[in-house]
Design a protein around this motif. Structure first.
Motif, PDB file in Angstrom:
ATOM      1  N   LYS A 121       0.827  -1.198   0.000  1.00 42.97           N
ATOM      2  CA  LYS A 121       0.000   0.000   0.000  1.00 42.97           C
ATOM      3  C   LYS A 121       0.864   1.251   0.000  1.00 42.97           C
ATOM      4  N   THR A 122       0.471   2.236  -0.787  1.00 42.40           N
ATOM      5  CA  THR A 122       1.178   3.511  -0.843  1.00 42.40           C
ATOM      6  C   THR A 122       0.267   4.624  -0.326  1.00 42.40           C
ATOM      7  N   ASP A 123       0.832   5.780  -0.130  1.00 40.45           N
ATOM      8  CA  ASP A 123       0.066   6.939   0.325  1.00 40.45           C
ATOM      9  C   ASP A 123      -0.426   7.789  -0.844  1.00 40.45           C
ATOM     10  N   ALA A 124      -0.160   7.376  -2.056  1.00 37.17           N
ATOM     11  CA  ALA A 124      -0.539   8.167  -3.225  1.00 37.17           C
ATOM     12  C   ALA A 124      -2.051   8.140  -3.431  1.00 37.17           C
ATOM     13  N   LYS A 125      -2.556   9.151  -4.122  1.00 33.69           N
ATOM     14  CA  LYS A 125      -3.975   9.240  -4.465  1.00 33.69           C
ATOM     15  C   LYS A 125      -4.102   9.309  -5.979  1.00 33.69           C
ATOM     16  N   VAL A 126      -5.264   8.840  -6.463  1.00 35.25           N
ATOM     17  CA  VAL A 126      -5.468   8.815  -7.905  1.00 35.25           C
ATOM     18  C   VAL A 126      -6.722   9.616  -8.246  1.00 35.25           C
ATOM     19  N   TYR A 127      -6.636  10.407  -9.334  1.00 35.87           N
ATOM     20  CA  TYR A 127      -7.749  11.248  -9.779  1.00 35.87           C
ATOM     21  C   TYR A 127      -7.883  11.119 -11.301  1.00 35.87           C
ATOM     22  N   ARG A 128      -9.034  11.544 -11.793  1.00 35.46           N
ATOM     23  CA  ARG A 128      -9.242  11.463 -13.249  1.00 35.46           C
ATOM     24  C   ARG A 128      -8.319  12.439 -13.978  1.00 35.46           C
ATOM     25  N   THR A 141      -7.685   3.352  -3.497  1.00 34.42           N
ATOM     26  CA  THR A 141      -6.341   3.101  -2.964  1.00 34.42           C
ATOM     27  C   THR A 141      -5.358   2.880  -4.098  1.00 34.42           C
ATOM     28  N   VAL A 142      -4.113   3.181  -3.823  1.00 40.53           N
ATOM     29  CA  VAL A 142      -3.038   2.946  -4.774  1.00 40.53           C
ATOM     30  C   VAL A 142      -2.060   1.974  -4.142  1.00 40.53           C
ATOM     31  N   SER A 143      -1.788   0.870  -4.819  1.00 36.38           N
ATOM     32  CA  SER A 143      -0.908  -0.166  -4.279  1.00 36.38           C
ATOM     33  C   SER A 143       0.130  -0.566  -5.300  1.00 36.38           C
ATOM     34  N   ALA A 144       1.316  -0.901  -4.775  1.00 40.17           N
ATOM     35  CA  ALA A 144       2.353  -1.484  -5.615  1.00 40.17           C
ATOM     36  C   ALA A 144       2.047  -2.971  -5.780  1.00 40.17           C
ATOM     37  N   ALA A 145       2.173  -3.459  -7.000  1.00 45.00           N
ATOM     38  CA  ALA A 145       1.834  -4.855  -7.285  1.00 45.00           C
ATOM     39  C   ALA A 145       2.988  -5.553  -7.975  1.00 45.00           C
ATOM     40  N   ARG A 146       3.184  -6.808  -7.627  1.00 50.16           N
ATOM     41  CA  ARG A 146       4.182  -7.630  -8.298  1.00 50.16           C
ATOM     42  C   ARG A 146       3.611  -8.143  -9.614  1.00 50.16           C
ATOM     43  N   THR A 147       4.479  -8.447 -10.525  1.00 48.10           N
ATOM     44  CA  THR A 147       4.018  -8.865 -11.855  1.00 48.10           C
ATOM     45  C   THR A 147       3.365 -10.237 -11.843  1.00 48.10           C
ATOM     46  N   ASP A 148       3.609 -11.051 -10.795  1.00 49.46           N
ATOM     47  CA  ASP A 148       3.022 -12.385 -10.732  1.00 49.46           C
ATOM     48  C   ASP A 148       1.728 -12.417  -9.915  1.00 49.46           C
ATOM     49  N   LEU A 149       1.136 -11.254  -9.630  1.00 49.95           N
ATOM     50  CA  LEU A 149      -0.074 -11.212  -8.806  1.00 49.95           C
ATOM     51  C   LEU A 149      -1.253 -11.974  -9.416  1.00 49.95           C
ATOM     52  N   PRO A 150      -1.559 -11.841 -10.718  1.00 42.09           N
ATOM     53  CA  PRO A 150      -2.732 -12.548 -11.268  1.00 42.09           C
ATOM     54  C   PRO A 150      -2.696 -14.051 -11.041  1.00 42.09           C
ATOM     55  N   GLU A 151      -1.510 -14.641 -11.090  1.00 39.28           N
ATOM     56  CA  GLU A 151      -1.401 -16.088 -10.902  1.00 39.28           C
ATOM     57  C   GLU A 151      -1.838 -16.506  -9.505  1.00 39.28           C
ATOM     58  N   SER A 152      -1.572 -15.666  -8.528  1.00 40.32           N
ATOM     59  CA  SER A 152      -1.886 -16.023  -7.144  1.00 40.32           C
ATOM     60  C   SER A 152      -3.330 -15.718  -6.764  1.00 40.32           C
ATOM     61  N   VAL A 174      -2.836  -0.321 -13.594  1.00 40.55           N
ATOM     62  CA  VAL A 174      -3.974  -1.200 -13.896  1.00 40.55           C
ATOM     63  C   VAL A 174      -5.071  -0.867 -12.897  1.00 40.55           C
ATOM     64  N   LEU A 175      -6.296  -0.656 -13.379  1.00 42.03           N
ATOM     65  CA  LEU A 175      -7.402  -0.227 -12.530  1.00 42.03           C
ATOM     66  C   LEU A 175      -8.382  -1.372 -12.279  1.00 42.03           C
ATOM     67  N   GLY A 176      -8.848  -1.463 -11.026  1.00 41.04           N
ATOM     68  CA  GLY A 176      -9.937  -2.367 -10.713  1.00 41.04           C
ATOM     69  C   GLY A 176     -11.235  -1.843 -11.308  1.00 41.04           C
ATOM     70  N   LEU A 216      -9.422  -5.414  -4.482  1.00 44.32           N
ATOM     71  CA  LEU A 216      -8.783  -5.107  -5.760  1.00 44.32           C
ATOM     72  C   LEU A 216      -9.701  -4.313  -6.676  1.00 44.32           C
ATOM     73  N   ASP A 217     -11.013  -4.426  -6.470  1.00 39.23           N
ATOM     74  CA  ASP A 217     -11.952  -3.746  -7.355  1.00 39.23           C
ATOM     75  C   ASP A 217     -11.844  -2.230  -7.237  1.00 39.23           C
ATOM     76  N   SER A 218     -11.426  -1.730  -6.079  1.00 36.85           N
ATOM     77  CA  SER A 218     -11.331  -0.281  -5.865  1.00 36.85           C
ATOM     78  C   SER A 218      -9.878   0.188  -5.818  1.00 36.85           C
ATOM     79  N   ALA A 219      -9.001  -0.558  -6.441  1.00 38.00           N
ATOM     80  CA  ALA A 219      -7.569  -0.251  -6.348  1.00 38.00           C
ATOM     81  C   ALA A 219      -6.996   0.188  -7.687  1.00 38.00           C
ATOM     82  N   ALA A 220      -5.971   1.028  -7.583  1.00 40.94           N
ATOM     83  CA  ALA A 220      -5.135   1.364  -8.728  1.00 40.94           C
ATOM     84  C   ALA A 220      -3.778   0.721  -8.476  1.00 40.94           C
ATOM     85  N   LEU A 221      -3.364  -0.168  -9.370  1.00 40.13           N
ATOM     86  CA  LEU A 221      -2.174  -0.988  -9.150  1.00 40.13           C
ATOM     87  C   LEU A 221      -1.046  -0.532 -10.078  1.00 40.13           C
TER      88      LEU A 221
END
Length: 413
Positions: A121-128, A141-152, A174-176, A216-221
């Motif tokens: 999780k980061t402290d960044a915010k996302v806007y249009r 929320t804005v989160s850092a994601a690893r490239t292998d996340l979909p597999e898990s 990538v947006l939820g 994940l649905d409300s996240a910006a990754l």
């Protein structure tokens, strides 16, 4: 004296025996019982309707609950019940603990682990765009994601692509589905950007809804390295997702906390997302039990209606009963007739209720997108319950009709 009477009869024959009453065959019982119902169609319909409502409620509740369970089982089979998550708890000072940076690698070394990934999780915010006031974050929320996340986590891309070794190093996101809808983003592309962390990020992909990980649905990754470079991300994972072999889930769950944080195992919280779905199903089952009880009450009310109908029928048909008795019908035959009427009336209501319950289940399941499942025991039990209720409700009126003296019954004509 007896000898004299015997000699007085021609040929000394024995006295004639009283003829036995004819036995009613099952077909005769059904025909006689049916004729009594056909003579009062409206009353029969209303009484059967009371039974049908109770049975429909019971069959519908069981069918909807079973359909919901079947849908849950199918979803769990598709999503998998072997996903475990590790999140940081609290430290001894009451603050938020940190999972070690090496925790993902250490969990991946467990032999029974099939895949492992993480979010930070980061402290960044996302806007249009950069004209939106900073306080209007929309809860995204804005989160850092690893490239292998979909597999898990079983994440699926509906448009664009997931973060990879190339774009994860640059301002890409990538947006939820909820985040995309809130930001007004309907597609991914090189010309689609959002204002994230004080700079523009290109939207490279859009996620499908994820039932196991709804956050994940409300996240910006964004990519892990890009988050560290552009968003001052500290590199500590805040959620680790682990897929274990189905046969070893419990064993992995037992050691996951200690593996993720060897120095402070108590500061690592381990959970199983599929348990939340199971808990929701348990809540639905409790509600279904309550509705099933209400259906039973409705069934009892329907039984009272059958009893009322049969009592009134006996009172109205006193002359018919007296005539039948005068023509040789026995008490047992009269009792069987009225009991058969009560059972037929209840059976009509039961069959109608089962069909209505199946219809309600099918319609509701189709509306929810579930497979429609009505257990055979529920249908058989519904009809059986109506026969029991009908037998109990019709027993007293049948006995009362059988005990009615023929002379008294004929005197009421």
């Amino acid at each position: 004296m007896n000898a004299t009477k015997e000699l007085a009869r021609p040929g000394g024959a024995a006295p004639p025996r009283r003829p036995r009453p004819a036995r009613m065959k099952p077909a005769d019982v059904m025909r006689v019982g049916g004729s009594g119902l056909r003579s009062r169609p409206m009353r029969v319909f209303l009484s059967a309707l009371g039974i049908a409502i109770g049975i429909a409620a019971m069959v519908g509740v069981v069918g909807i609950s079973t359909s919901s369970t079947e849908d849950l089982n199918r979803r769990l089979a598709a999503l998998g019940t072997n996903l475990l998550t590790v999140t940081p708890g609290q430290d001894f000072g009451g603050g938020t603990a940190h999972l070690p940076v090496e925790s993902v690698r250490m969990i991946g070394d467990i032999p029974a682990v099939e895949s492992v990934s993480a979010l930070g999780k980061t402290d960044a915010k996302v806007y249009r765009n950069d004209y939106i006031p900073q306080q209007e974050t929309g809860g995204l929320t804005v989160s850092a994601a690893r490239t292998d996340l979909p597999e898990s986590v079983g994440a699926e891309i509906v448009d664009g692509r997931w973060l990879n070794a190339a774009n994860s190093r640059y301002p890409s996101v990538v947006l939820g589905p909820k985040a995309a809808a809130q930001l007004g983003v309907h597609r991914a592309g090189a010309d689609v950007r959002v204002w994230l962390g004080g700079q523009w990020f290109t939207v490279v992909g859009l996620l499908a809804p994820n039932e196991l990980i709804p956050s994940l649905d409300s996240a910006a990754l964004v990519g892990w390295s890009a988050a560290e470079r552009e968003l001052d991300f500290d590199g500590y994972p805040t959620t680790i997702y682990t897929r274990a072999r189905e046969s070893a889930v419990e064993d992995v769950q037992a050691i996951l906390g200690a593996t993720a944080s060897p120095e402070n195992p108590s500061e690592a919280n381990v959970s199983r997302p599929s348990d939340a779905l199971a808990a929701k199903q348990a809540t639905d089952d409790a509600l279904s039990g309550l509705l099933l009880g209400l259906g039973g009450v409705a069934l009892l009310v329907g039984g009272v209606g059958v009893a009322n109908t049969m009592v009134i029928s006996v009172l109205e048909r006193r002359s018919e009963i007296g005539l039948r008795r005068s023509l040789g019908a026995t008490r047992g035959q009269v009792r069987t007739q009225f009991l058969a009427e009560a059972l037929l009336l209840s059976a009509l209501g039961g069959l109608g209720g089962v069909l209505l319950g199946i219809g309600v289940t099918t319609g509701y399941a189709a509306y929810q997108g579930w497979p429609a499942v009505v257990p055979a025991w529920a249908m058989a039990g519904g009809v059986g319950a109506t026969l029991v209720i009908g037998g109990l409700a019709g027993f007293y009126p049948a006995v009362r009709a059988a005990r009615l003296p023929p002379t008294e019954a004929l005197a009421t004509t």
